[in-house]
Structure formats: structure tokens, C-alpha cells
Design a protein around this motif. Structure first.
Motif, mmCIF file in Angstrom:
data_model
loop_
_atom_site.group_PDB
_atom_site.id
_atom_site.type_symbol
_atom_site.label_atom_id
_atom_site.label_comp_id
_atom_site.label_asym_id
_atom_site.label_seq_id
_atom_site.Cartn_x
_atom_site.Cartn_y
_atom_site.Cartn_z
ATOM 1 N N GLU A 1 0.834 -1.201 0.000
ATOM 2 C CA GLU A 1 0.000 0.000 0.000
ATOM 3 C C GLU A 1 0.877 1.263 0.000
ATOM 4 O O GLU A 1 2.060 1.211 0.354
ATOM 5 N N VAL A 2 0.257 2.386 -0.337
ATOM 6 C CA VAL A 2 0.962 3.677 -0.309
ATOM 7 C C VAL A 2 1.580 3.917 1.067
ATOM 8 O O VAL A 2 2.742 4.321 1.187
ATOM 9 N N ILE A 3 0.799 3.614 2.094
ATOM 10 C CA ILE A 3 1.282 3.886 3.450
ATOM 11 C C ILE A 3 2.501 3.005 3.791
ATOM 12 O O ILE A 3 3.379 3.433 4.542
ATOM 13 N N ILE B 1 3.383 12.547 -4.722
ATOM 14 C CA ILE B 1 3.088 13.208 -3.441
ATOM 15 C C ILE B 1 4.360 13.497 -2.638
ATOM 16 O O ILE B 1 4.380 14.450 -1.869
ATOM 17 N N LEU C 1 5.443 4.849 2.393
ATOM 18 C CA LEU C 1 5.749 6.053 3.187
ATOM 19 C C LEU C 1 6.351 5.679 4.534
ATOM 20 O O LEU C 1 7.276 6.331 5.024
ATOM 21 N N LYS C 2 5.823 4.611 5.146
ATOM 22 C CA LYS C 2 6.354 4.184 6.446
ATOM 23 C C LYS C 2 7.815 3.753 6.314
ATOM 24 O O LYS C 2 8.624 3.957 7.216
ATOM 25 N N ARG D 1 -1.176 -2.368 -10.585
ATOM 26 C CA ARG D 1 -1.601 -1.519 -9.467
ATOM 27 C C ARG D 1 -0.385 -0.959 -8.734
ATOM 28 O O ARG D 1 -0.359 0.210 -8.349
ATOM 29 N N LEU E 1 9.936 4.979 4.151
ATOM 30 C CA LEU E 1 10.706 6.230 4.051
ATOM 31 C C LEU E 1 10.835 6.883 5.427
ATOM 32 O O LEU E 1 11.910 7.340 5.816
#
Lengths: 225, 158
Positions: free
Chosen positions: B53-55, B97, B58-59, B86, B61
Motif C-alpha cells: 500500500e501507499v502507506i 506526493i 511512506l512508512k 496496481r 521512508l
């Protein structure tokens, strides 16, 4: 459902300048379905803010960005659940629709409540990743006369008496990507065998039920306590 | 130490990584990075890159990764049909983002691999290692390192 989209991150970062403890609050209802402000999106936004602040050297023991999500931001009962978290923050970034932001602002007096989303319209998911406007909340529904297709929301000019001269091959003159709502209405009424109903003489629409009386209310006397 | 976090599909890239370890051609699944030892590599086996997932990106990073890479199957070869498609779209979204907060888009990347491409796997890790050295550690690591350095200096001054 209410459809919204997240504000640009730069705008959100500008809004929260000067605050040290931010609580990002997601909403588990409409904006979860339109993937704008649910639990996932609240986590993503909080993570982006933390990294943006880290980049500016702003992370530290007195600085905190956390996230939480309530079932519905527009109901007091669900907001009560996060009272302590809200109290511990300097500012709250609401990922609810405009109703959610305002409900929080009323519930938590004296707390800065900021909108992280732009609320767009009442609509539905057309397909994965695409939401379309279907209802303008005009207060005087005409769908019984238009085959279940709303001319207020779906005609670019909100016409009530058939297509304008700009309708070409079933498309709106505003954009080839927009279906002419009145072509859709005609086709649907034809398929229902109700074309003659479109010829009925109707009085002007009662726009007093729309916005000209200020903020609207719905009252159910039988439900009032 | 700069760090790369790689989400590797168990049907393709993870097998390539395992083969790379066995043949000692490059980065090991265990996190060794023989060709570029100054860069730490963490490889996470996932059932499909579409599951990331996107999160999660990010997590990674936020957790200190300088580069996060998704290593999935080639198009038309996904075990779950479109998971890799996907994943590519999500990587594109995250690249957009993170630019909004001033991070380099190349901190998040996607590569396609087949199970027998151990050499390509090692080459990708080597290239990413060079990139992460040039870009420097991720934002959170930078601030943590800076804080640690300042704390050490303060302790020394006392």
C-alpha cells in the motif's frame, strides 16, 4: 454519498504552520469510500506531514503528528470518542467533508479545526477511481419526471425543459466527455415507454426549497425529543 | 548508513534475490550488499507488489529508507493478474506526493523482474545504491542523525 478530494499538500502545510501538535482525523463514512479522507488517507497525510517537517528540521520531542479515524465526523457520539486526543493537540486537520469539519468545530470549542479536503458533490463511484456527481441537493426532486436522471446535477446548464442547442450526438457542448443529460433522459424515458410524460406542462420549479432561504433544515417532529 | 528497502514479489523478484545470494552475484536476501557495502539493503518478501500500500512505502521512508523500491513481475506475468500494474500506479502516485513535500521522486521506484534474473536484481541494487549515496539518507534519518550529533556535541561541551 458525499465525494471529496484532498487539498494540495502545500496548502495543508501552509495551514498548519505555527502549530506543533497536529491530530489528523479521518472519517470512516463517505470520504472513506471516495478514498479521500478515510483511515488510509489519514495515515498517508500524517506520514507526509511528519516527513515534510523532518525535512525542515522540525521533528522533536515537543512536536507530534498523529492520526485517528472516527466512524462518522458529522455525529456527536463518534466525536466524543476522540475528545482526549483532540484536547492534546494544538490543531486538528479534519479529513471529513465540510459537515464533518463544522461538526468538529462545534464539538470542540476553542480548538482550531482545519479542513484537509475540498468537498465536491453528492455522487457515486462510477468505477474504480472515478466518482461522478449525481445530485445537487436542490430540495425539490424531479427524478420521477426525468427517468431517474437529474437534469439539475447532470446538465451543465441545469436545464429543466430539454436539451439546449449545444447538444450534439448525445454529448454536451461543454465537453465531449460529458453526456447530454437530456439525451440520457430522452433515451431512458423512451425505453420505459414514458416519452409522452416529457410533453406534460409543468409549473416552474420551486427554487425556494434550494438555497434562497439560507441554510436548510430537515425537521421530523416525530423524532424530536 | 544509507538504506534501501525493497519490497520483492515472492513469485519473481524474491526468487531472483535468493538466486543472487546463492550464486554470490550480488546483494543477499539477508541484507548484505557485497558490491556496495556502505549501503544497507532490506528485502521484504511480499505475496505480490500489488499488496504493498501507499502507506507501506511512506512508512519505509519514514523509518529511515533513502530509497524504497518495489520489485515485481513483468506485465502479463503477475500471479494475481494485475497486482504489478496496481503497484506501478501506486509508485507513480507516491512519487508525485513526495515531490509535494520536497523529496526527490527517485526515492521511490519500481522494477520488473523474472525469477531467473538474479544478475538484473544485483544490477538494480547496485544502481540504487549509487543513487542513494548521491541523494543522501531519507529526511527522517537526516534529522535523527542531526539530533544525535547535536546531543553528542552538547554532552561533549558539558
Amino acid at each position: 454519498m458525499i465525494v471529496a478530494e484532498q487539498k494540495p499538500v502545500a496548502e495543508i502545510l501552509r495551514m498548519i504552520e505555527g502549530y506543533r501538535k497536529i491530530l489528523v482525523v479521518g472519517c470512516g463514512t463517505c470520504v472513506t469510500v471516495c478514498m479521500a479522507g478515510g483511515e488510509k488517507e489519514a495515515g498517508i497525510l500524517a506520514s507526509l506531514i511528519r516527513m515534510a517537517w523532518a525535512r525542515e528540521g522540525r521533528l522533536g520531542p515537543l512536536i507530534d503528528v498523529s492520526e485517528t479515524t472516527v466512524e462518522r465526523q458529522c455525529e456527536w457520539e463518534f466525536l466524543q470518542e476522540i475528545s482526549e486526543k483532540v484536547a492534546a493537540s494544538d490543531a486538528v486537520l479534519s479529513m471529513g467533508c465540510g459537515a464533518g469539519v463544522q461538526a468538529m468545530a462545534r464539538m470542540f470549542e476553542g480548538k482550531v479545526i482545519l479542513p484537509a479536503l475540498n468537498t465536491k458533490f453528492i455522487g457515486m463511484p462510477e468505477r474504480q477511481g472515478l466518482w461522478t456527481e449525481l445530485c445537487a441537493g436542490c430540495g425539490d426532486c424531479v427524478l420521477d419526471r426525468t427517468g431517474g436522471i437529474c437534469p439539475i446535477a447532470r446538465c451543465s446548464k441545469s436545464l429543466l425543459n430539454g436539451p439546449c442547442g449545444g447538444s450534439q450526438n448525445g454529448k454536451c457542448e461543454v465537453s465531449k466527455d460529458i453526456d447530454c443529460a437530456w439525451q440520457l433522459i430522452f433515451d431512458r424515458m423512451k425505453s420505459l415507454g414514458r416519452l409522452e410524460a416529457l410533453g406534460a406542462m409543468l409549473p416552474p420549479k420551486d427554487w425556494s426549497k434550494n438555497r434562497d432561504g439560507g441554510p436548510r433544515k430537515v425537521v421530523r417532529e416525530d423524532m424530536l425529543l | 548508513m544509507p538504506k534501501i528497502v525493497a519490497f520483492a514479489c515472492e513469485h519473481s523478484a524474491y526468487e531472483a534475490a535468493t538466486a543472487a545470494l546463492e550464486r554470490k552475484t550480488g546483494t543477499a536476501v539477508s541484507g548484505e550488499n557485497p558490491r556496495f557495502p556502505i549501503v544497507e539493503v532490506e528485502i521484504l518478501k511480499v505475496p505480490c507488489t500489488g499488496r504493498v500500500e501507499v502507506i507501506d512505502i511512506l512508512k519505509a521512508l519514514e523509518g529511515g529508507a533513502g530509497i524504497v523500491v518495489l520489485l515485481g513481475c513483468f506485465e502479463e506475468a503477475c500471479h494475481y493478474l494485475t497486482g504489478n500494474v496496481r503497484a506501478k500506479k501506486r509508485v507513480g502516485y507516491v512519487r508525485r506526493i513526495i515531490q509535494d513535500i520536497g523529496l526527490e521522486e527517485n526515492r521511490v521506484q519500481f522494477f520488473s523482474l523474472a525469477p531467473d534474473m538474479d544478475a538484473r536484481f544485483s544490477g538494480i541494487i547496485e544502481e540504487l545504491s549509487k543513487q542513494v549515496v548521491n541523494m543522501g539518507p531519507g529526511p527522517v534519518t537526516r534529522i535523527r542523525d542531526q539530533t544525535t550529533k547535536e546531543q553528542a556535541q552538547a554532552a561533549q561541551a558539558r
